[in-house]
Each structure stands twice: as C-alpha cells, then as structure tokens.
Design a protein around this motif. Structure first.
Motif, PDB file in Angstrom:
ATOM      1  N   ALA A   1      40.921  53.226  47.152  1.00 56.54           N
ATOM      2  CA  ALA A   1      41.291  51.901  47.648  1.00 56.54           C
ATOM      3  C   ALA A   1      41.020  50.824  46.598  1.00 56.54           C
ATOM      4  CB  ALA A   1      40.531  51.598  48.933  1.00 56.54           C
ATOM      5  N   VAL A   2      39.901  50.951  45.888  1.00 61.78           N
ATOM      6  CA  VAL A   2      39.582  49.964  44.854  1.00 61.78           C
ATOM      7  C   VAL A   2      40.566  50.061  43.696  1.00 61.78           C
ATOM      8  CG1 VAL A   2      37.861  49.336  43.112  1.00 61.78           C
ATOM      9  CG2 VAL A   2      37.153  49.732  45.465  1.00 61.78           C
ATOM     10  N   ARG A   3      40.967  51.275  43.339  1.00 57.70           N
ATOM     11  CA  ARG A   3      41.963  51.424  42.273  1.00 57.70           C
ATOM     12  C   ARG A   3      43.302  50.814  42.682  1.00 57.70           C
ATOM     13  NH1 ARG A   3      40.147  54.452  38.139  1.00 57.70           N
ATOM     14  NH2 ARG A   3      38.402  55.887  38.510  1.00 57.70           N
ATOM     15  N   ALA A   4      43.692  51.019  43.946  1.00 53.26           N
ATOM     16  CA  ALA A   4      44.927  50.398  44.424  1.00 53.26           C
ATOM     17  C   ALA A   4      44.799  48.881  44.439  1.00 53.26           C
ATOM     18  CB  ALA A   4      45.254  50.928  45.825  1.00 53.26           C
ATOM     19  N   LEU A   5      43.632  48.391  44.821  1.00 50.58           N
ATOM     20  CA  LEU A   5      43.395  46.950  44.836  1.00 50.58           C
ATOM     21  C   LEU A   5      43.445  46.377  43.420  1.00 50.58           C
ATOM     22  CD1 LEU A   5      42.551  44.579  46.723  1.00 50.58           C
ATOM     23  CD2 LEU A   5      40.186  45.150  46.193  1.00 50.58           C
ATOM     24  N   ALA A   6      42.867  47.090  42.465  1.00 52.44           N
ATOM     25  CA  ALA A   6      42.884  46.627  41.079  1.00 52.44           C
ATOM     26  C   ALA A   6      44.300  46.596  40.525  1.00 52.44           C
ATOM     27  CB  ALA A   6      41.994  47.525  40.221  1.00 52.44           C
ATOM     28  N   ALA A   7      45.104  47.584  40.903  1.00 46.73           N
ATOM     29  CA  ALA A   7      46.476  47.645  40.390  1.00 46.73           C
ATOM     30  C   ALA A   7      47.332  46.493  40.903  1.00 46.73           C
ATOM     31  CB  ALA A   7      47.113  48.977  40.777  1.00 46.73           C
ATOM     32  N   SER A   8      47.019  45.987  42.106  1.00 47.45           N
ATOM     33  CA  SER A   8      47.830  44.922  42.699  1.00 47.45           C
ATOM     34  C   SER A   8      47.190  43.548  42.556  1.00 47.45           C
ATOM     35  CB  SER A   8      48.043  45.211  44.184  1.00 47.45           C
ATOM     36  OG  SER A   8      46.801  45.260  44.881  1.00 47.45           O
TER      37      SER A   8
ATOM     38  N   GLU B   1      41.625  36.854  32.894  1.00 49.10           N
ATOM     39  CA  GLU B   1      42.757  37.750  32.684  1.00 49.10           C
ATOM     40  C   GLU B   1      42.340  39.208  32.773  1.00 49.10           C
ATOM     41  OE1 GLU B   1      44.524  36.815  28.976  1.00 49.10           O
ATOM     42  OE2 GLU B   1      45.230  34.824  29.597  1.00 49.10           O
ATOM     43  N   ARG B   2      41.071  39.480  32.523  1.00 46.43           N
ATOM     44  CA  ARG B   2      40.565  40.854  32.558  1.00 46.43           C
ATOM     45  C   ARG B   2      39.321  40.914  33.432  1.00 46.43           C
ATOM     46  NH1 ARG B   2      41.691  39.808  27.401  1.00 46.43           N
ATOM     47  NH2 ARG B   2      39.510  39.380  26.958  1.00 46.43           N
ATOM     48  N   ALA B   3      39.110  42.051  34.021  1.00 43.93           N
ATOM     49  CA  ALA B   3      37.923  42.275  34.847  1.00 43.93           C
ATOM     50  C   ALA B   3      37.609  43.761  34.838  1.00 43.93           C
ATOM     51  CB  ALA B   3      38.134  41.773  36.274  1.00 43.93           C
ATOM     52  N   SER B   4      36.396  44.067  35.250  1.00 46.99           N
ATOM     53  CA  SER B   4      35.997  45.478  35.371  1.00 46.99           C
ATOM     54  C   SER B   4      35.250  45.663  36.681  1.00 46.99           C
ATOM     55  CB  SER B   4      35.122  45.912  34.182  1.00 46.99           C
ATOM     56  OG  SER B   4      33.910  45.177  34.164  1.00 46.99           O
ATOM     57  N   VAL B   5      35.461  46.803  37.294  1.00 43.97           N
ATOM     58  CA  VAL B   5      34.793  47.156  38.550  1.00 43.97           C
ATOM     59  C   VAL B   5      34.074  48.479  38.337  1.00 43.97           C
ATOM     60  CG1 VAL B   5      35.053  47.641  41.000  1.00 43.97           C
ATOM     61  CG2 VAL B   5      36.556  45.973  39.910  1.00 43.97           C
ATOM     62  N   THR B   6      32.788  48.498  38.647  1.00 39.60           N
ATOM     63  CA  THR B   6      31.993  49.717  38.520  1.00 39.60           C
ATOM     64  C   THR B   6      31.439  50.092  39.881  1.00 39.60           C
ATOM     65  OG1 THR B   6      31.344  49.102  36.268  1.00 39.60           O
ATOM     66  CG2 THR B   6      30.060  50.826  37.339  1.00 39.60           C
TER      67      THR B   6
ATOM     68  N   VAL C   1      34.845  43.599  46.575  1.00 32.62           N
ATOM     69  CA  VAL C   1      35.665  43.725  45.368  1.00 32.62           C
ATOM     70  C   VAL C   1      36.912  42.857  45.485  1.00 32.62           C
ATOM     71  CG1 VAL C   1      37.019  45.312  43.959  1.00 32.62           C
ATOM     72  CG2 VAL C   1      34.807  46.027  44.847  1.00 32.62           C
ATOM     73  N   ALA C   2      37.557  42.888  46.658  1.00 37.23           N
ATOM     74  CA  ALA C   2      38.776  42.097  46.851  1.00 37.23           C
ATOM     75  C   ALA C   2      38.502  40.614  46.664  1.00 37.23           C
ATOM     76  CB  ALA C   2      39.348  42.368  48.241  1.00 37.23           C
ATOM     77  N   GLU C   3      37.410  40.124  47.250  1.00 34.10           N
ATOM     78  CA  GLU C   3      37.078  38.701  47.139  1.00 34.10           C
ATOM     79  C   GLU C   3      36.703  38.346  45.705  1.00 34.10           C
ATOM     80  OE1 GLU C   3      37.123  35.046  48.270  1.00 34.10           O
ATOM     81  OE2 GLU C   3      37.363  36.583  49.814  1.00 34.10           O
ATOM     82  N   ALA C   4      35.949  39.223  45.045  1.00 37.49           N
ATOM     83  CA  ALA C   4      35.529  38.939  43.675  1.00 37.49           C
ATOM     84  C   ALA C   4      36.732  38.883  42.731  1.00 37.49           C
ATOM     85  CB  ALA C   4      34.534  39.999  43.207  1.00 37.49           C
ATOM     86  N   LEU C   5      37.686  39.821  42.880  1.00 41.31           N
ATOM     87  CA  LEU C   5      38.880  39.802  42.029  1.00 41.31           C
ATOM     88  C   LEU C   5      39.757  38.587  42.322  1.00 41.31           C
ATOM     89  CD1 LEU C   5      39.871  43.584  41.974  1.00 41.31           C
ATOM     90  CD2 LEU C   5      38.684  42.274  40.210  1.00 41.31           C
ATOM     91  N   THR C   6      39.848  38.218  43.603  1.00 42.46           N
ATOM     92  CA  THR C   6      40.614  37.024  43.958  1.00 42.46           C
ATOM     93  C   THR C   6      39.991  35.785  43.330  1.00 42.46           C
ATOM     94  OG1 THR C   6      41.328  38.012  46.051  1.00 42.46           O
ATOM     95  CG2 THR C   6      41.444  35.621  45.875  1.00 42.46           C
ATOM     96  N   ASN C   7      38.671  35.682  43.396  1.00 43.41           N
ATOM     97  CA  ASN C   7      37.985  34.544  42.784  1.00 43.41           C
ATOM     98  C   ASN C   7      38.191  34.517  41.280  1.00 43.41           C
ATOM     99  OD1 ASN C   7      36.992  33.801  45.275  1.00 43.41           O
ATOM    100  ND2 ASN C   7      35.054  34.869  45.016  1.00 43.41           N
TER     101      ASN C   7
END
Length: 393
Positions: free
Chosen positions: A266-273, A317-322, A303-309
């Motif tokens: 789910a996180v990989r799909a979220l990162a892709a979109s 422009e770039r981010a990483s999720v661990t 993760v969704a909220e952090a990427l949106t922020n």
C-alpha cells in the motif's frame, strides 16, 4: 587489558561527573533552604516552586546520566507546576517526586563524594597491581573491574532514589490514557465530519443531479428521443462520477489496497501516486505475518499525510519512506528535502482544524494506539517524521 582500562576510565569519568553533581547538590540544599525561608516570610512565596524546578532539572540530568551508563532509561513523573503561586506551591509540596528528588540530593552529596574518593584510592593499587599483572603476565585485571563496579553502585543508588513509585507511574499512565482517549474521540469526530462533508458535497449532490437527469430523460423520451438519449448519457457520466466519489470516500475510511496488498504494498502504491520521487525501503525480516489492521491503517495514513505535506506545504520534489519491523513495534520514517518549518499550531476558533500540516491528526491517530511521533523540521529543511506503533506479531 585495553578494554579493562577503557572501562575503568569511563567509570572514573562517570564518577568525576557525579562528584561535580554532588558539589552542585550543596548549592541546591542552600537554595532550597532560602526558598523555604522566603516562603515562610510570604514575600518570596514564588521562589520555592522555582527552586523545585531547578532540583527537577538536576535530577533529570542524573536520570539521563544513569540511563546512558546502564542502558536502561529512568522514568520521570512529576506533577506540573502551573497556575497561581498558591497552586504551584501546593503542587510542589504535594508531589511525591519532590520528596524523592530531595532525598536524592541529600544522598548524592554523601555517596557521590565518597565513591569519588574510593575511585581515587583504587587507581593506586590498579596501577601497581594490574600494571605488571596484566601488562607483563597477561593475566585478567584484578583491581580495574572494581572501578566499574563502583560506578555501577552509584548508578544503582541513584536509580533507586529517582525511580518514581508505582502509584505515581500509575497516576501518570491514567493521565496519558485520558489524554489519548480525548484525542482519539476528537479525531474520530473530525473523521466523521469529513466523511459527512464528502458525502454531502460530493456524492449526494451528484446523485441528486443524476435523479433529475433521469426524470428529465423519461419526460423527453416519448416526444424527443434524441434529447432523452443525451440526458441519459449525462446521467451515466454522473453515475460514474458518483461511483468515483464513493470509492474516494471508502479509501479515506480504510484503503482497499491496504487490505489486499498489506502495508508495504500500500505504501509503494501511495508513493507511486504521490507526484514525488519517493524511495521506499523496508527493514526487518518479513515472515508473512501482518500487523493488526489498526496499526497498518495508522502507519498508512501517517505516510499519506506526510507525503501530502511534503508536496503541498514543503515544496519537496523527493522523499524517502522507511518501514522498519521489530519484534515489538512498527516504525515508519518519512524524510523529505522540502523547506521544513512544519507546524502543529491550531488557528481560528475551531480547535479541530489544524493549520496546514496535519501533524496533529497524525499524533491523535498514533496516540490512540499508544504510539509516538517525532518531528524534526528546522526552517530550510529537511523534514523527518518518525512514527512508532507498538505491535505484537
């Protein structure tokens, strides 16, 4: 031999710092006595709470020092010193932590100085005995380990004096659970209002329009089939849009991809979109078992909220999720190279509306599961958001 000498030097330094702390305790005793006298004379009633706060800072330093030496954190439980002068005096006098701190101050003056003197004495036979015994004969040190045990003894005494009582820890735990329950209720209410708003403003409006189009098509079909067919085409388009709105609302409640593919997928799909260049990495061995649904949902929405922020407010422009999995918790870390300065302050009259970042929403969702959130976001960036969620696999 080198390891034993290294440990002995670390123990000696630990006790040297303890000796300095013992000297500072002499100052704390004098300061506390002055505070008592000033409070008895009424004119200096505000001095005693400030003195207690100073004692707490020294005790906190000792807790961190003991935790660093032993590797086991010493808990800290205090009643807050807030309100009027009278309220602060009552809190300071009635807090069991104040009594424990004062006992530690008195004891530290004794055993801190005494153990420092013991270490000074032990270094003489350590050099005389262990020097030739270990350096020439290559035997196991005899005196040097006593230095480490002396530091262990000091840490054990400090831990025994500064560890809060079970009653105090239980009371603090009750306060924490009350706060997290209030936050969970507030988050739940805000989520219900969001769902209602999405259904009312989006799906419901489209369904009303769809019903009107079908009604107009029925009336026009017998007299003007072309117009009726056009209205039915519009109705079909609106039905598809309403279904899209419903899917969006459902994803906001619990994303189906989370159920189907698990947290990592789910996180990989979220990162892709997300619209960002996101790198997803996973630490820990995956044996096929999954975390509870509530834990996965909290991690996913964090993760969704952090990427949106990061995209909307941070300009990244770039981010990483661990994603890290341990035997006792799930850890999520989101890093972005945006402008930083993430804020959690609330503005306006509605306490449920956060200003932009959504970090309060993350904290409330995570706190409901007894987790923790750490945010590091200096002005200019980068921003790191780390979420830890307790989990039993």
């Amino acid at each position: 031999m080198e390891r034993a000498v290294g440990r002995a030097w670390r123990a000696t330094w630990h006790l040297v710092v303890g000796f300095g702390l013992s000297c500072a305790c002499l100052f704390l005793v004098a300061l506390f006595l002055i505070g008592l006298v000033a409070t008895a004379l009424v004119v200096g009633a505000g001095m005693l709470p400030e003195t207690v706060m100073t004692v707490r800072r020294f005790a906190g330093f000792e807790r961190r020092r003991v935790g660093a030496w032993t590797g086991v954190e010493v808990p800290e439980v205090y009643a807050p010193l807030t309100g009027t002068v009278v309220q602060r005096l009552r809190s300071a006098a009635g807090d069991p932590g104040t009594v424990r701190d004062l006992l530690w101050v008195g004891a530290q003056m004794v055993y801190g100085i005494a153990l420092f003197c013991v270490v000074l004495v032990l270094w003489v036979p350590a050099m005389v005995v262990d020097g030739p015994w270990c350096g020439v004969l290559g035997r196991t040190p005899v005196v040097l380990p006593l230095l480490t045990r002396t530091a262990d003894l000091e840490s054990a005494w400090s831990r025994a004096l500064l560890t809060p009582s079970p009653q105090a820890r239980l009371a603090r735990r009750v306060e924490q659970l009350t706060e997290t329950r209030a936050g969970a209720v507030a988050a739940h209410g805000a989520e219900l209002r969001r769902i209602e708003r999405d259904l009312h403003d989006g799906t419901q409006a489209r369904l009303v329009s769809l019903s009107m189009r079908i009604g107009l098509a029925k009336r026009a079909y017998d007299t003007d089939p072309a117009t009726g067919r056009a209205l039915l085409d519009e109705a079909q388009t609106q039905a598809e849009e309403a279904l899209t709105e419903l899917r969006h609302v459902v994803r906001g409640i619990h994303p189906p991809v989370l159920t189907d593919r698990g947290l990592e997928g789910a996180v990989r799909a979220l990162a892709a979109s997300s619209g960002l260049d996101v790198e997803v990495s996973v630490d820990g061995t995956d044996d096929g078992t999954r975390a509870p649904a509530a834990v996965e949902a909290a991690a996913y929405f964090a993760v969704a909220e952090a990427l949106t922020n990061a995209a909307k407010h941070g300009g990244a422009e770039r981010a990483s999720v661990t994603l890290t999995r341990t035997p006792r918790l799930v850890r999520v870390r989101v890093h972005d190279e945006g402008r930083g300065g993430a804020e959690e302050a609330l503005t306006g009259t509605d306490p449920e509306q956060p200003r932009g970042t959504g970090l309060i929403g993350i904290r409330r969702r995570v706190a409901a599961l007894d987790g923790s959130v750490r945010v590091t976001s200096p002005a200019g960036g980068p921003t790191d958001i780390e979420v830890e969620l307790p989990c039993a696999w």
